[in-house]
Design a protein around this motif. Structure first.
Motif, short mmCIF file in Angstrom:
data_model
loop_
_atom_site.label_atom_id
_atom_site.label_comp_id
_atom_site.label_asym_id
_atom_site.label_seq_id
_atom_site.Cartn_x
_atom_site.Cartn_y
_atom_site.Cartn_z
N ILE A 154 0.87 -1.17 0.00
CA ILE A 154 0.00 0.00 0.00
C ILE A 154 0.90 1.21 0.00
CG2 ILE A 154 -1.85 1.21 1.18
CD1 ILE A 154 -2.45 -1.40 2.66
N ASN A 155 0.93 1.94 -1.09
CA ASN A 155 1.85 3.06 -1.18
C ASN A 155 1.35 4.30 -0.45
OD1 ASN A 155 3.74 1.67 -2.71
ND2 ASN A 155 2.58 2.02 -4.57
N ARG A 156 0.12 4.74 -0.79
CA ARG A 156 -0.42 5.94 -0.16
C ARG A 156 -1.93 5.86 -0.10
NH1 ARG A 156 0.13 11.63 -1.97
NH2 ARG A 156 0.19 10.76 -4.06
N PHE A 157 -2.49 6.30 1.04
CA PHE A 157 -3.94 6.34 1.16
C PHE A 157 -4.34 7.43 2.14
CE2 PHE A 157 -2.35 3.28 4.23
CZ PHE A 157 -3.06 3.56 5.39
N ILE A 158 -5.61 7.79 2.10
CA ILE A 158 -6.14 8.84 2.97
C ILE A 158 -7.26 8.27 3.82
CG2 ILE A 158 -7.43 11.02 3.04
CD1 ILE A 158 -5.92 11.85 0.51
#
Length: 312
Positions: free
Chosen positions: A4-8
């Motif tokens: 998972i690289n980037r999430f909000i």
């Protein structure tokens, strides 16, 4: 572990009690705690929000501690993350800032640790940490929530499509929940408990049947906490009087205070907020809508992403 690289993660604020719904009734509102998360070699928390800038920047941060604690409970070790936080939720003002942080920490653990938690499991974990289900339930599920925490079990219902709006009048001073709880009685007589619970029951019925006059009356008749906390809130009576003159059908402390939340029929909130801001220029006045989504996750970059939280 899936990459998972980037999430909000985005979690709404909440207003609890609404008068007599003490520790059992909550409402999600459109102020948000937002976390942008990405993989890192070490834990790092940062923020440009003034109230959050003084908090720890490593894994001793409250949200980090929640995430690590939840992961450990399920036998997982979380890889470190870089977390950028922004918040519209004022701290220690009765709008569920700690509950939003707890929910954010659980969502962080669930996503990074690939725990696969259900909403019911998240609700129970959050309630255990918070001690009552109203704020965390609203932040997690959205809408108007009514819940019961009893014998290590949480039952909760969430309601949507409610035709009312809120205006929050937020004083500059903080009021810690612990200090506000210290003024409450430790016991009620049987007759007092009957009257207090009947008032809460009728408030629920009035809100769901859109009987605003009765809803406002029941908010005023709370016996559980407002009679003891109102003296701690500077200007409460003046705010209540002005709100009613400007069209509010009900006024209540938001959570433990000091924020005062004023309820009006849909479409009348903007005018109410304008009148209250003009009357109380030293306070922050916010026109609020109900958030019906609750906590949510947006994946920005991912590979083999397996465990999405419900989408907005």
């Amino acid at each position: 572990m899936p990459l998972i690289n980037r999430f909000i993660i985005k979690v709404p604020a909440s207003s609890a009690n609404l008068g007599p719904g003490f520790d059992s009734m909550g409402l999600a509102v459109n102020l948000y705690l937002t976390l942008e998360v990405e993989e890192s070699s070490h834990w790092e928390f940062s923020s440009t929000t003034d109230e959050l800038m003084h908090l720890p920047t490593d894994d001793t941060h409250f949200i980090g501690q929640i995430a690590l604690q939840i992961a450990e409970k399920y036998g997982k070790v979380l890889p470190p993350c870089k977390v950028k936080m922004e918040s519209e939720i004022p701290l220690a003002r009765g709008l569920g800032s700690s509950a939003a942080a707890i929910v954010a920490g659980i969502e962080l653990a669930d996503t990074v640790g690939n725990l696969g938690l259900t909403q019911k499991e998240k609700l129970f974990l959050a309630t255990e940490l918070e001690g009552h289900p109203d704020n965390v339930g609203a932040s997690l599920l959205g809408g108007l929530v009514i819940g019961c925490y009893c014998k290590n079990e949480v039952d909760m219902l969430s309601f949507t499509n409610l035709p009312f709006e809120m205006t929050a009048v937020i004083p500059q001073e903080i009021l810690l929940t612990k200090d506000s709880r210290d003024v409450l009685p430790t016991a009620f007589s049987q007759s007092g408990a009957i009257q207090a619970s009947a008032t809460a029951n009728l408030l629920v019925a009035a809100l769901l049947s859109e009987n605003w006059d009765v809803a406002g009356k029941m908010m005023e008749r709370d016996l559980f906490h407002q009679p003891y906390r109102k003296p701690l809130i500077h200007g409460y009576q003046e705010i209540e009087n002005m709100a009613k003159l400007s069209g509010a059908f009900g006024v209540a402390l938001s959570g433990a205070g000091p924020t005062v939340i004023c309820f009006t029929e849909k479409g009348k909130g903007t005018r109410l907020a304008q009148d209250l801001q003009a009357a109380f220029p030293e306070m922050t006045v916010r026109s609020l809508q109900i958030d019906y989504t609750g906590s949510r996750l947006q994946v920005i970059e991912s590979e083999n992403f397996i465990n999405p939280i419900k989408q907005p």
